[in-house]
Design a protein around this motif. Structure first.
Motif, PDB file in Angstrom:
ATOM      1  N   LEU A   1       0.824  -1.217   0.000  1.00  0.00           N
ATOM      2  CA  LEU A   1       0.000   0.000   0.000  1.00  0.00           C
ATOM      3  C   LEU A   1       0.855   1.262   0.000  1.00  0.00           C
ATOM      4  CD1 LEU A   1      -2.785   1.293   0.126  1.00  0.00           C
ATOM      5  CD2 LEU A   1      -2.726   1.078   2.622  1.00  0.00           C
ATOM      6  N   ASP A   2       1.903   1.279   0.797  1.00  0.00           N
ATOM      7  CA  ASP A   2       2.750   2.476   0.859  1.00  0.00           C
ATOM      8  C   ASP A   2       3.445   2.749  -0.468  1.00  0.00           C
ATOM      9  OD1 ASP A   2       2.012   2.833   3.476  1.00  0.00           O
ATOM     10  OD2 ASP A   2       3.804   1.888   4.318  1.00  0.00           O
ATOM     11  N   THR A   3       3.808   1.695  -1.183  1.00  0.00           N
ATOM     12  CA  THR A   3       4.470   1.870  -2.484  1.00  0.00           C
ATOM     13  C   THR A   3       3.473   2.290  -3.553  1.00  0.00           C
ATOM     14  OG1 THR A   3       6.023   0.116  -1.876  1.00  0.00           O
ATOM     15  CG2 THR A   3       5.949   0.755  -4.191  1.00  0.00           C
ATOM     16  N   LEU A   4       2.282   1.717  -3.515  1.00  0.00           N
ATOM     17  CA  LEU A   4       1.278   2.015  -4.530  1.00  0.00           C
ATOM     18  C   LEU A   4       0.681   3.408  -4.373  1.00  0.00           C
ATOM     19  CD1 LEU A   4      -0.570   0.941  -6.851  1.00  0.00           C
ATOM     20  CD2 LEU A   4      -2.150   0.178  -5.053  1.00  0.00           C
TER      21      LEU A   4
ATOM     22  N   GLU B   1      -0.622  10.069  -8.106  1.00  0.00           N
ATOM     23  CA  GLU B   1      -0.111  10.793  -9.266  1.00  0.00           C
ATOM     24  C   GLU B   1      -1.022  10.584 -10.469  1.00  0.00           C
ATOM     25  OE1 GLU B   1       3.959  11.203 -12.002  1.00  0.00           O
ATOM     26  OE2 GLU B   1       3.854   9.737 -10.350  1.00  0.00           O
ATOM     27  N   GLY B   2      -1.486   9.342 -10.646  1.00  0.00           N
ATOM     28  CA  GLY B   2      -2.416   9.070 -11.737  1.00  0.00           C
ATOM     29  C   GLY B   2      -3.729   9.819 -11.580  1.00  0.00           C
ATOM     30  N   LEU B   3      -4.252   9.879 -10.345  1.00  0.00           N
ATOM     31  CA  LEU B   3      -5.488  10.628 -10.098  1.00  0.00           C
ATOM     32  C   LEU B   3      -5.286  12.113 -10.366  1.00  0.00           C
ATOM     33  CD1 LEU B   3      -6.768   8.952  -6.790  1.00  0.00           C
ATOM     34  CD2 LEU B   3      -7.685   8.653  -9.102  1.00  0.00           C
TER      35      LEU B   3
ATOM     36  N   TYR C   1      -1.838  12.721 -24.121  1.00  0.00           N
ATOM     37  CA  TYR C   1      -1.928  14.186 -24.091  1.00  0.00           C
ATOM     38  C   TYR C   1      -1.979  14.653 -22.641  1.00  0.00           C
ATOM     39  CZ  TYR C   1      -3.574  18.937 -24.529  1.00  0.00           C
ATOM     40  OH  TYR C   1      -3.682  20.317 -24.413  1.00  0.00           O
ATOM     41  N   LEU C   2      -2.757  13.953 -21.789  1.00  0.00           N
ATOM     42  CA  LEU C   2      -2.806  14.314 -20.375  1.00  0.00           C
ATOM     43  C   LEU C   2      -1.461  14.113 -19.697  1.00  0.00           C
ATOM     44  CD1 LEU C   2      -6.224  12.687 -19.354  1.00  0.00           C
ATOM     45  CD2 LEU C   2      -5.776  15.099 -19.828  1.00  0.00           C
ATOM     46  N   LEU C   3      -0.729  13.072 -20.121  1.00  0.00           N
ATOM     47  CA  LEU C   3       0.583  12.802 -19.535  1.00  0.00           C
ATOM     48  C   LEU C   3       1.651  13.768 -20.029  1.00  0.00           C
ATOM     49  CD1 LEU C   3       0.580   8.886 -19.724  1.00  0.00           C
ATOM     50  CD2 LEU C   3       0.646  10.250 -17.633  1.00  0.00           C
TER      51      LEU C   3
ATOM     52  N   LEU D   1       1.137   4.333 -13.211  1.00  0.00           N
ATOM     53  CA  LEU D   1       0.682   5.623 -13.741  1.00  0.00           C
ATOM     54  C   LEU D   1       0.087   5.490 -15.144  1.00  0.00           C
ATOM     55  CD1 LEU D   1       0.385   8.683 -13.631  1.00  0.00           C
ATOM     56  CD2 LEU D   1       2.780   8.873 -14.364  1.00  0.00           C
ATOM     57  N   PRO D   2       0.803   4.901 -16.113  1.00  0.00           N
ATOM     58  CA  PRO D   2       0.189   4.788 -17.443  1.00  0.00           C
ATOM     59  C   PRO D   2      -1.087   3.951 -17.460  1.00  0.00           C
ATOM     60  CG  PRO D   2       2.282   3.599 -17.356  1.00  0.00           C
ATOM     61  CD  PRO D   2       2.193   4.434 -16.131  1.00  0.00           C
ATOM     62  N   GLU D   3      -1.169   2.899 -16.651  1.00  0.00           N
ATOM     63  CA  GLU D   3      -2.387   2.092 -16.626  1.00  0.00           C
ATOM     64  C   GLU D   3      -3.580   2.907 -16.126  1.00  0.00           C
ATOM     65  OE1 GLU D   3      -1.783  -2.611 -16.192  1.00  0.00           O
ATOM     66  OE2 GLU D   3      -1.153  -1.511 -14.425  1.00  0.00           O
ATOM     67  N   ILE D   4      -3.358   3.731 -15.111  1.00  0.00           N
ATOM     68  CA  ILE D   4      -4.450   4.562 -14.585  1.00  0.00           C
ATOM     69  C   ILE D   4      -4.890   5.590 -15.615  1.00  0.00           C
ATOM     70  CG2 ILE D   4      -4.975   6.353 -12.887  1.00  0.00           C
ATOM     71  CD1 ILE D   4      -3.366   4.766 -10.849  1.00  0.00           C
ATOM     72  N   VAL D   5      -3.931   6.269 -16.225  1.00  0.00           N
ATOM     73  CA  VAL D   5      -4.276   7.348 -17.158  1.00  0.00           C
ATOM     74  C   VAL D   5      -4.840   6.787 -18.461  1.00  0.00           C
ATOM     75  CG1 VAL D   5      -3.403   9.365 -18.393  1.00  0.00           C
ATOM     76  CG2 VAL D   5      -2.538   8.829 -16.109  1.00  0.00           C
ATOM     77  N   LEU D   6      -4.307   5.651 -18.924  1.00  0.00           N
ATOM     78  CA  LEU D   6      -4.808   5.052 -20.160  1.00  0.00           C
ATOM     79  C   LEU D   6      -6.276   4.648 -20.046  1.00  0.00           C
ATOM     80  CD1 LEU D   6      -1.756   2.883 -21.255  1.00  0.00           C
ATOM     81  CD2 LEU D   6      -2.794   4.725 -22.576  1.00  0.00           C
TER      82      LEU D   6
END
Length: 440
Positions: free
Chosen positions: A283-286, A292-294, A375-377, A347-352
């Protein structure tokens, strides 16, 4: 006790235990990623390797069982007033205890690796391990009886081969409840991290193995053909009792759920990030990666404010959690050392996803979504190969088309480009086609 000590030193017990220990630990450490997620994964993997250990114990017992025949002292011992049961008790204890202890030590050897990372110790682990040790002891006792009954040199290797076939084919036997009773490896196939084995299944297996063990004892101590015929009764009684108590419902037989392991453990502060209890150590790592993705998604209106570990699983389609627009689910992967695997992919999985979980009910255009996400990234789209775990190939034209759309967005005023990306997300939420939304 002195006789037992001699058996522990001079019989096949220490050699059989050492061989089982080496085989079990070697099998575990050849693929540590299979059980690095926690204690249940470890004991299920060890239980699966019973496919090797059970035939080994069976053949070791058969080898020991022909000792009197090999030494040509069978008739001499049969003429003594000491009962066969008293004579055979030390070897039964020595062989059963040593091989059962070896199974426990295999689990301990694996546990030493995950002790610092495993966040949850399921109570079911103890019962599963004890029944596993019992199954190996039962195999040894059955082998002792068969080895004394058929003291040929070929008996031990023949039992080893037969044992592998027996354990494997009974595990896939239908109906499922019969496989659960007969095979010591049943239920060890892992489909998700919060899997367990129903206590009734473990209990039924223990009863069946106990019946086999008693059959081996009768064969070992009997002196007459008539007594040997009675040896089948404990096995039949054990089988009948086990089949009477084993559950019949699929939820208890096919990868049942441990609800405590599946429960969510969350951060105290916002944005909220949650993982299952069995994965609480990551949890601490994630958390910073998910937040950041949010933050990237927050450039669009109405995006989720929480990230939860995906708890869906293949076996129960009706068990899918209700969709919540405020929650985005992600796959949590565990590496060989019990930590978060592929952290760069979070990060890319969340934003994608553009903040919308894929349910499979609506068609989605991967090219359009990739262009919008990158584009968001703030960077040029790249192939999912090497970015998203499990992606091994991709048509080069897919990324080329995404790059072309992305470049078109970059030429627009930021407000207009963001508006088009928001329109893509809104279309996904409404289950509409997104084609053309970035190029109009």
């Amino acid at each position: 006790m002195s006789v037992l000590g001699i058996e522990l030193r001079r019989s096949a017990a220490p050699g059989a235990a050492l061989l089982a220990l080496v085989v079990g630990v070697a099998a575990l450490y050849l693929a540590p990623g299979r059980w690095s997620q926690g204690w249940m994964a470890l004991v299920l993997t060890t239980k699966e390797y019973t496919l090797l250990l059970w035939p080994l114990a069976l053949s070791a017992g058969a080898w020991q069982g022909r000792r009197e025949h090999r030494a040509k002292v069978g008739e001499l011992f049969d003429s003594t007033p000491r009962s066969g049961a008293r004579r055979m008790l030390p070897v039964l204890v020595a062989m059963g205890a040593m091989v059962g202890l070896a199974y426990l030590l295999v689990v301990v050897a694996g546990g030493a690796r995950i002790a610092s990372t495993a966040a949850y110790f399921p109570p079911d682990v103890v019962l599963i391990v004890l029944v596993g040790a019992l199954s190996l002891a039962a195999a040894t006792w059955l082998g002792l009886g068969v080895g004394r009954l058929l003291p040929a040199l070929v008996t031990a290797p023949a039992l080893a081969v037969s044992g592998v076939l027996l354990v494997f084919f009974t595990a896939i036997m239908r109906p499922d409840w019969l496989g659960a009773v007969l095979s010591p490896v049943y239920g060890s196939s892992q489909f998700y991290p919060f899997q367990t084995i129903d206590a009734r299944v473990s209990g039924a297996l223990a009863i069946w193995m106990g019946g086999l063990a008693m059959t081996g004892v009768v064969l070992l101590v009997s002196r007459s053909p008539r007594t040997r015929l009675v040896a089948v009764l404990p096995a039949l009684l054990g089988l009948g009792t086990a089949t009477a108590i084993v559950p019949r419902d699929q939820a208890a037989l096919i990868a049942p759920i441990d609800p405590v392991a599946r429960a969510l453990v969350c951060t105290d502060d916002a944005p909220r990030v949650c993982v299952t209890r069995v994965n609480a150590n990551v949890l601490d790592t994630l958390t910073p990666l998910a937040r950041e993705g949010l933050a990237v998604l927050s450039k669009l209106p109405g995006t989720p404010t929480q990230v939860h570990e995906d708890r869906r699983f293949y076996a129960a389609a009706g068990d899918l959690p209700l969709r919540d627009d405020d929650i985005l689910t992600v796959t949590v992967r565990i590496d060989d050392h019990g930590g978060l695997a592929h952290p760069a992919a979070v990060l890319p999985e969340i934003v994608l996803s553009l903040g919308v979980d894929s349910t499979g009910e609506c068609p989605r255009d991967g090219v359009v979504e990739r262009a919008a996400a990158y584009y968001l990234l703030g960077r040029e789209p790249v192939s999912d190969v090497g970015v998203i775990p499990g992606m091994v190939s991709e048509d080069p034209e897919v990324n080329a088309e995404a790059v072309a759309l992305w470049r078109g967005l970059r030429k627009l005023p930021p407000a207009e480009a963001t508006s088009r990306v928001a329109a893509v997300r809104a279309a996904i939420v409404a289950c509409r086609d997104t084609a053309g939304l970035l190029s109009r």
